[in-house]
Structures are given as C-alpha cells and as structure tokens.
Design a protein around this motif. Sequence first.
Motif, PDB file in Angstrom:
ATOM      1  N   ASP A 194       0.759  -1.257   0.000  1.00 55.69           N
ATOM      2  CA  ASP A 194       0.000   0.000   0.000  1.00 55.69           C
ATOM      3  C   ASP A 194       0.789   1.306   0.000  1.00 55.69           C
ATOM      4  O   ASP A 194       0.324   2.303  -0.538  1.00 55.69           O
ATOM      5  N   THR A 195       1.981   1.371   0.595  1.00 54.52           N
ATOM      6  CA  THR A 195       2.606   2.699   0.730  1.00 54.52           C
ATOM      7  C   THR A 195       4.059   2.766   0.285  1.00 54.52           C
ATOM      8  O   THR A 195       4.886   3.349   0.970  1.00 54.52           O
ATOM      9  N   ASN A 196       4.381   2.202  -0.831  1.00 54.21           N
ATOM     10  CA  ASN A 196       5.745   2.388  -1.329  1.00 54.21           C
ATOM     11  C   ASN A 196       5.703   3.356  -2.513  1.00 54.21           C
ATOM     12  O   ASN A 196       5.428   2.970  -3.652  1.00 54.21           O
ATOM     13  N   GLY A 197       6.009   4.618  -2.234  1.00 47.51           N
ATOM     14  CA  GLY A 197       5.885   5.666  -3.256  1.00 47.51           C
ATOM     15  C   GLY A 197       6.909   5.579  -4.361  1.00 47.51           C
ATOM     16  O   GLY A 197       6.805   6.269  -5.372  1.00 47.51           O
ATOM     17  N   LEU A 198       7.932   4.729  -4.195  1.00 44.17           N
ATOM     18  CA  LEU A 198       8.970   4.625  -5.227  1.00 44.17           C
ATOM     19  C   LEU A 198       8.774   3.421  -6.125  1.00 44.17           C
ATOM     20  O   LEU A 198       9.491   3.247  -7.116  1.00 44.17           O
ATOM     21  N   LEU A 199       7.824   2.591  -5.766  1.00 46.19           N
ATOM     22  CA  LEU A 199       7.735   1.285  -6.409  1.00 46.19           C
ATOM     23  C   LEU A 199       7.740   1.332  -7.938  1.00 46.19           C
ATOM     24  O   LEU A 199       8.409   0.536  -8.604  1.00 46.19           O
TER      25      LEU A 199
ATOM     26  N   ALA B 236      10.586   2.874  -0.288  1.00 51.38           N
ATOM     27  CA  ALA B 236      10.466   3.850   0.800  1.00 51.38           C
ATOM     28  C   ALA B 236       9.066   3.749   1.397  1.00 51.38           C
ATOM     29  O   ALA B 236       8.217   4.599   1.164  1.00 51.38           O
ATOM     30  N   PRO B 237       8.786   2.671   2.149  1.00 49.59           N
ATOM     31  CA  PRO B 237       7.421   2.487   2.641  1.00 49.59           C
ATOM     32  C   PRO B 237       7.118   3.418   3.820  1.00 49.59           C
ATOM     33  O   PRO B 237       8.026   3.909   4.484  1.00 49.59           O
ATOM     34  N   VAL B 238       5.834   3.616   4.039  1.00 48.87           N
ATOM     35  CA  VAL B 238       5.389   4.435   5.171  1.00 48.87           C
ATOM     36  C   VAL B 238       4.698   3.486   6.145  1.00 48.87           C
ATOM     37  O   VAL B 238       3.553   3.097   5.935  1.00 48.87           O
ATOM     38  N   LYS B 239       5.427   3.039   7.153  1.00 41.85           N
ATOM     39  CA  LYS B 239       4.880   1.997   8.041  1.00 41.85           C
ATOM     40  C   LYS B 239       4.935   2.385   9.507  1.00 41.85           C
ATOM     41  O   LYS B 239       4.166   1.881  10.309  1.00 41.85           O
ATOM     42  N   ASN B 240       5.923   3.219   9.889  1.00 40.28           N
ATOM     43  CA  ASN B 240       6.140   3.455  11.322  1.00 40.28           C
ATOM     44  C   ASN B 240       5.619   4.817  11.763  1.00 40.28           C
ATOM     45  O   ASN B 240       5.751   5.806  11.036  1.00 40.28           O
ATOM     46  N   ASN B 241       5.079   4.872  12.964  1.00 38.12           N
ATOM     47  CA  ASN B 241       4.622   6.160  13.507  1.00 38.12           C
ATOM     48  C   ASN B 241       5.849   6.985  13.926  1.00 38.12           C
ATOM     49  O   ASN B 241       6.953   6.439  14.088  1.00 38.12           O
ATOM     50  N   PRO B 242       5.677   8.307  14.095  1.00 39.46           N
ATOM     51  CA  PRO B 242       6.837   9.164  14.363  1.00 39.46           C
ATOM     52  C   PRO B 242       7.641   8.734  15.596  1.00 39.46           C
ATOM     53  O   PRO B 242       8.865   8.749  15.572  1.00 39.46           O
TER      54      PRO B 242
ATOM     55  N   ALA C 178      12.269  10.569   0.553  1.00 37.35           N
ATOM     56  CA  ALA C 178      12.867   9.613  -0.387  1.00 37.35           C
ATOM     57  C   ALA C 178      12.410   9.873  -1.825  1.00 37.35           C
ATOM     58  O   ALA C 178      13.139   9.596  -2.783  1.00 37.35           O
ATOM     59  N   ILE C 179      11.214  10.418  -1.959  1.00 38.63           N
ATOM     60  CA  ILE C 179      10.709  10.698  -3.318  1.00 38.63           C
ATOM     61  C   ILE C 179      11.486  11.861  -3.933  1.00 38.63           C
ATOM     62  O   ILE C 179      11.922  11.798  -5.088  1.00 38.63           O
ATOM     63  N   TYR C 180      11.716  12.907  -3.135  1.00 37.80           N
ATOM     64  CA  TYR C 180      12.487  14.040  -3.657  1.00 37.80           C
ATOM     65  C   TYR C 180      13.922  13.615  -3.965  1.00 37.80           C
ATOM     66  O   TYR C 180      14.514  14.044  -4.952  1.00 37.80           O
ATOM     67  N   ARG C 181      14.452  12.763  -3.111  1.00 34.80           N
ATOM     68  CA  ARG C 181      15.828  12.300  -3.315  1.00 34.80           C
ATOM     69  C   ARG C 181      15.908  11.487  -4.615  1.00 34.80           C
ATOM     70  O   ARG C 181      16.787  11.715  -5.449  1.00 34.80           O
ATOM     71  N   ALA C 182      14.978  10.549  -4.776  1.00 35.36           N
ATOM     72  CA  ALA C 182      15.009   9.700  -5.978  1.00 35.36           C
ATOM     73  C   ALA C 182      14.849  10.557  -7.231  1.00 35.36           C
ATOM     74  O   ALA C 182      15.602  10.408  -8.203  1.00 35.36           O
ATOM     75  N   ASN C 183      13.885  11.474  -7.215  1.00 40.32           N
ATOM     76  CA  ASN C 183      13.678  12.299  -8.412  1.00 40.32           C
ATOM     77  C   ASN C 183      14.909  13.150  -8.701  1.00 40.32           C
ATOM     78  O   ASN C 183      15.294  13.323  -9.868  1.00 40.32           O
ATOM     79  N   SER C 184      15.534  13.664  -7.651  1.00 40.92           N
ATOM     80  CA  SER C 184      16.747  14.475  -7.847  1.00 40.92           C
ATOM     81  C   SER C 184      17.862  13.620  -8.444  1.00 40.92           C
ATOM     82  O   SER C 184      18.558  14.041  -9.376  1.00 40.92           O
ATOM     83  N   LEU C 185      18.031  12.411  -7.910  1.00 41.97           N
ATOM     84  CA  LEU C 185      19.115  11.553  -8.408  1.00 41.97           C
ATOM     85  C   LEU C 185      18.846  11.101  -9.847  1.00 41.97           C
ATOM     86  O   LEU C 185      19.769  10.971 -10.649  1.00 41.97           O
ATOM     87  N   ILE C 186      17.578  10.891 -10.163  1.00 41.29           N
ATOM     88  CA  ILE C 186      17.249  10.503 -11.547  1.00 41.29           C
ATOM     89  C   ILE C 186      17.580  11.666 -12.490  1.00 41.29           C
ATOM     90  O   ILE C 186      18.189  11.479 -13.547  1.00 41.29           O
ATOM     91  N   LEU C 187      17.208  12.882 -12.094  1.00 40.55           N
ATOM     92  CA  LEU C 187      17.511  14.039 -12.942  1.00 40.55           C
ATOM     93  C   LEU C 187      19.021  14.252 -13.054  1.00 40.55           C
ATOM     94  O   LEU C 187      19.539  14.601 -14.114  1.00 40.55           O
ATOM     95  N   ARG C 188      19.724  14.011 -11.957  1.00 35.58           N
ATOM     96  CA  ARG C 188      21.191  14.120 -12.014  1.00 35.58           C
ATOM     97  C   ARG C 188      21.755  13.134 -13.024  1.00 35.58           C
ATOM     98  O   ARG C 188      22.634  13.457 -13.812  1.00 35.58           O
ATOM     99  N   LYS C 189      21.256  11.922 -12.958  1.00 35.95           N
ATOM    100  CA  LYS C 189      21.737  10.882 -13.882  1.00 35.95           C
ATOM    101  C   LYS C 189      21.426  11.286 -15.332  1.00 35.95           C
ATOM    102  O   LYS C 189      22.146  10.920 -16.268  1.00 35.95           O
TER     103      LYS C 189
END
Length: 602
Positions: free
Chosen positions: A271-276, A429-435, A456-467
């Motif tokens: 349900d919550t892996n935004g990078l999948l 980058a799942p969302v599973k744990n409370n703060p 993690a989404i901003y990081r992945a998108n940044s690294l993809i654009l860098r690549k």
Amino acid sequence: CPAPLRRNLQLLSHDQVELAKMLLNEGQTHLFEHWPEPGVDDDKKRSFFDQVHRLHSSYPGGLASYIRNAKKLLADSRAGKNPYDGFTPSVPSGEVLTFGDDNFVSLEATGVKEARNAVFVLVAGGLGERLGYKGIKVALPREITSGKCFLQHYIESILALQEASCKMEGECHTQIPFVIMTSDDTNALTIKLLESNAYFGMEPSQVKILKQEKVACLADNDARLALDPNDMYKIQTKPHGHGDVHSLLYSSGLLEHWKSTGRKWVLFFQDTNGLLFNAIPSALGVSASKGYNVNSLAVPRKAKEAIGGITKLTHLDGRTMVINVEYNQLDPLLRATGHPDGDANCETGYSPYPGNINQLILELGPYIEELKKTHGAISEFVNPKYTDSTKSAFKSSTRLECMMQDYPKTLPPTAKVGFTVMDTWLAYAPVKNNPEDAAKVPKGNPYHSATSGEMAIYRANSLILRKASAQIADPVIDTFNGQEVEVWARITWSPRWGLTFKDVRGKVHGNSSVSQRSVLVINGQNIVLDGLSLDGALIVNSVDEAEVKVTGHVENKGWAIQHIDHKDTSEKEEIRIRGFKLEKVEQMEVNYTEPGKHCMSS
Ligand code: UGB
C-alpha cells in the motif's frame, strides 16, 4: 449434540444443521453451551450461522480445514518446533540491476512492452497498526508538494504504463486490469476514495475490489474458536494476512478470465511504497527476459530491518528453495544453523540476505496451474502469546496467518523462482512506522515513516535528474519528528512524464539546474527542461497536445518547509505525521492548454 443445540435445531435450515455437525465434529461444542431455549435470541442464533457460513466459504477447504490446520500449528508451536527444521540458509544469487546503465534501460523497454499483458494487484487490507494513522494508508499523500495520494499515484502509473505499452505495440484498446484487495477495515473507505475522485482517471470497469474476510480466533491449544467477549453469538475474528490474495484471486475467477484475454503477468504490490513504480518496468523486463515464474523485488537490507530476507534454503533431503524468511525468523534461523551472530551486517554494511519488498511478479500460466492444485491456500503460521512457559494458555486469542510472499513454498523444484535487487533509493520507501517509533530506529537504519517516505521521493527524483545530467544541488540535513533526513529539492512529476529513465533522459538537457530550496512540479507529457535555471517554485501544467520547452532563469521566494510537531493536533494527521508542512510563499505557475509548440521563458 449438546442439549442446548439440540433444543434449537428446529430453528435451523438444512445447511445450518450441516455446519453445526461440522463444528461438533471438530470439537467446537462450547460454541453452543450457553444457548437458551428457542424463542430467546433466535435471530442472533441464525446470524451466528451466517457468520459461520462466511468463515467456512472464505477459507480454502472450509472451516474444518482451518480448525485442523490450527490444531497442528498450535501443537508445533507448543512443542517449540522450528518451521525451518532441517533447512540450512545460504545467500542466494539473483539479478542485480544498476539504475541507468544500458542493461537497465533495455530491461525497462522490455518491461514497458510487456506491461499491456500485465495485471496489477494491490494488497490494501491492512490497517497499518504500526503507523497508527486513522484513515486508510492509500489515501495518504505520497508527497505534499503535489498532494497526490498513494492510490492516485498508483493508478496514474498503471495508466502511463498502459499508454506507453500500447503505443509501443501500435494499438490503443488494451486496458490493464487493476485489483485492490481490501478488508472490512479498509473496504468502504477505499471505494469512497475511488468514487469521489472519478477513479483517478481509470475506467471504473478496470478496477476490481476483492474483500478479504477475517478468520476465526482461537482460544486455546485445542483450537477451540473464541467467542466475541461482547457478543456470545459471534465468533471473534482477526485478519489472516496478505497471503489471502491468492485464494481470493482464485475463487474470483479473474485468473481464467485474464488468461483468456492474453494476460501473462500478475504484479502484486503493497500500500505505501511511493517509489515502487520506478522499479516496475525493469523488473518486469527481468521476468520476461529470464522467463521467471516468480520474481521478487528486493533491496539491500540492513540487519534487523523489519523487512524479510530473501534466502536460499537447502533441506537435509536435498530440496532447495529461494524464499522470503520473515524478519522475526531470520535471526533465530541463522543462530540455529551455525551463525552465532545471527542477523548481522557483513563487510558491505548490509545483511548478505537481500530485503524482500513484497513486490512479486508471477507468470500467469504457471500461477493458475499451481492454484488449481492449492486453490490459493498459502502455508500458514501461528504466533500465540502464552501466559507462561508451560505454554498451556494464551494471553489473548490468536489466529492463523499467511503471507503472500510464501506462495513459492508449494512450488515444484522445477519452477523458475528468481529475484531482482535494486537500489533502495530508487525502489523502496514504505510508510509503516509512527513518528515515535521511527525516531527510535537505530542510526543508519531506515525510518520507514511518513517523513522518510516523502523525502525519499524528492531524493530519488533528484538523483534521476542528475543521472539525466541536470545539475541538482546537494541536499541539506534536517530533523523532523526526531528523524534526521536529507532534504533535496522538492521535485515531482506525473508518471506520464517520467515513466522510464529513457523518458526522463529525453526530456532533460544538461544545461538545466535546480537549487536545493526549489520546488519543481511537472504535470504533462511533453515538457522538456532545456536551459532552465530554477531557484524558487515552478509548476508547469500542459495538455498532451502541447510541446513545452522550459528555459530561462526562474527565481522567486518559493515554498518554505516549516517544522511541525506530530503531537500538534491543530494540524491534520496526514501532515503532522511528517513533521513538516509547506508554506507557499511565492511561485511561478504556467498552464499550457492549447496544442502546439510553446516556450516558457521567464
Ligand atoms: N495487508 C493486507 O492486505 N491484508 C492483511 O491482512 C495484512 C496486510 P504490512 P508486513 O516490504 O516492507 C511485509 O503490515 O506484513 C497488506 C512483508 O511480510 O505493511 O509487516 C497491507 O495493507 C515483509 O517481508 O507489512 O511486512 C500492506 O499493503 C516485508 O517485505 C501489505 O499487506 C515488508 O512487508 C503489507 O503489510 C515490506
């Protein structure tokens, strides 16, 4: 037949009497011992059998099988039997992909081509107890810059794959089926989310909801079913686990229907892996090119991380299998088989056992053949909490559970079972744990929280654009809800813009740059960054028929990140669990609604 039941037999239909006989044969007399004379609570007695009927028909082999399986597993548990008895673990070998190299790009192309023969299955019946969020997890924003929720992102990604795949094959009518497994805890809210958002652009007929039923709770080692303490005409129930997805798909008849319409692959996801979806095209490419019947996606795993480890198990009798060993079982298994340190990192700083991210790609043909034999029944386990070391009583009722990744356990040795390892930053980058729990995660281990999931989404998108050779500034380190994270430029795009690395590379030219404090939102298919220098917030929206070149220097006050505390109830729960919100001070927003070529230059 106990007297209280015998006195009530006249109230029951033939089918209900048969169910009663089955229960008595399986040692469940206690269920009726408190039944009063006919005339008292008759409706409740009938509705008791309605529930028994539901529990019976939703379990492969019926309730009698459930009770027998429970007796055996409870006896094994009491005897301290290790489910991996006779097996020795070793590190398996699989496909290891490197993002952006020629092999990756070629596998992505193969995967996109295959996507029109795929179906997607989202398991979303879990309540997310670890996260503690009150709503359904798929309704949470994946990131708050665009504000799109997980479900919207998944649907848009499937539609983008559908479109790209059909285009590649020169056809325009294939619709990729999308199944969502819900439970009583999530069903109504999932349907509401879809309906109130026009299915996020998907044809409603493309989406099928399959609701999993809970299973009966067990009160003791004899597998006597537990009655609900608040309603003595109701059996207490609890979730059976994500493994239910296989029996539900089998009994729904969907598998045969898909086969008859030429489908080849079934992709399961959580349900919550935004990078999948960064990983789907290449992983499907691996399945197709290697001919895998089963392909599990994996990432490097830190020892003790709460994700299962993919392990090769070799039995004393010579049998081998490559299977997920769940995180709570890997350590004892290793210790029991000559690894005194148990689940420990090796010289790479990671566990040698790749982490299972529970994204499975199954080849439909062999899957159907296997399910014809098993009806989708998955090997189960039980985890009772005993009152003391005699293990004769439970602290609270327990139930059998099953996991979808245990599907390969029943496969013959000839089955082609493989796995594909990708970089964590790209795929998981799942969302599973409370703060609070996330803040306690040992340094260096992933938080798996709403904070880390979004960053993690901003990081992945940044690294993809860098690549893709754009100049993306380095991140800064900041702490939100007690978790130290990298904060990269808040870059996000619609799946149709950047489905594969090749797509991104073709739309980004090396002379573009984005500063760390910037926000960049790209909504549209044909938007090219060419000579953009961004220091602020920029939102570009365009219709498909428009071709937009984004160039020039854009500078404005942008969107500031404001810290908030997860206990601050004046903020909405979906925001405060991240520990930050965005203050939209100033931005440039451009909308291209007309076809043709456009140039956005500040
Ligand atoms: N789910 C259901 O649909 N029904 C259920 O009855 C229960 C859950 P969790 P878990 O990738 O991070 C899994 O609770 O089970 C759905 C793997 O077992 O988030 O602790 C639920 O809605 C583990 O090997 O995860 O751990 C969600 O979408 C590892 O891979 C999904 O099932 C880990 O996920 C998972 O449920 C991971």
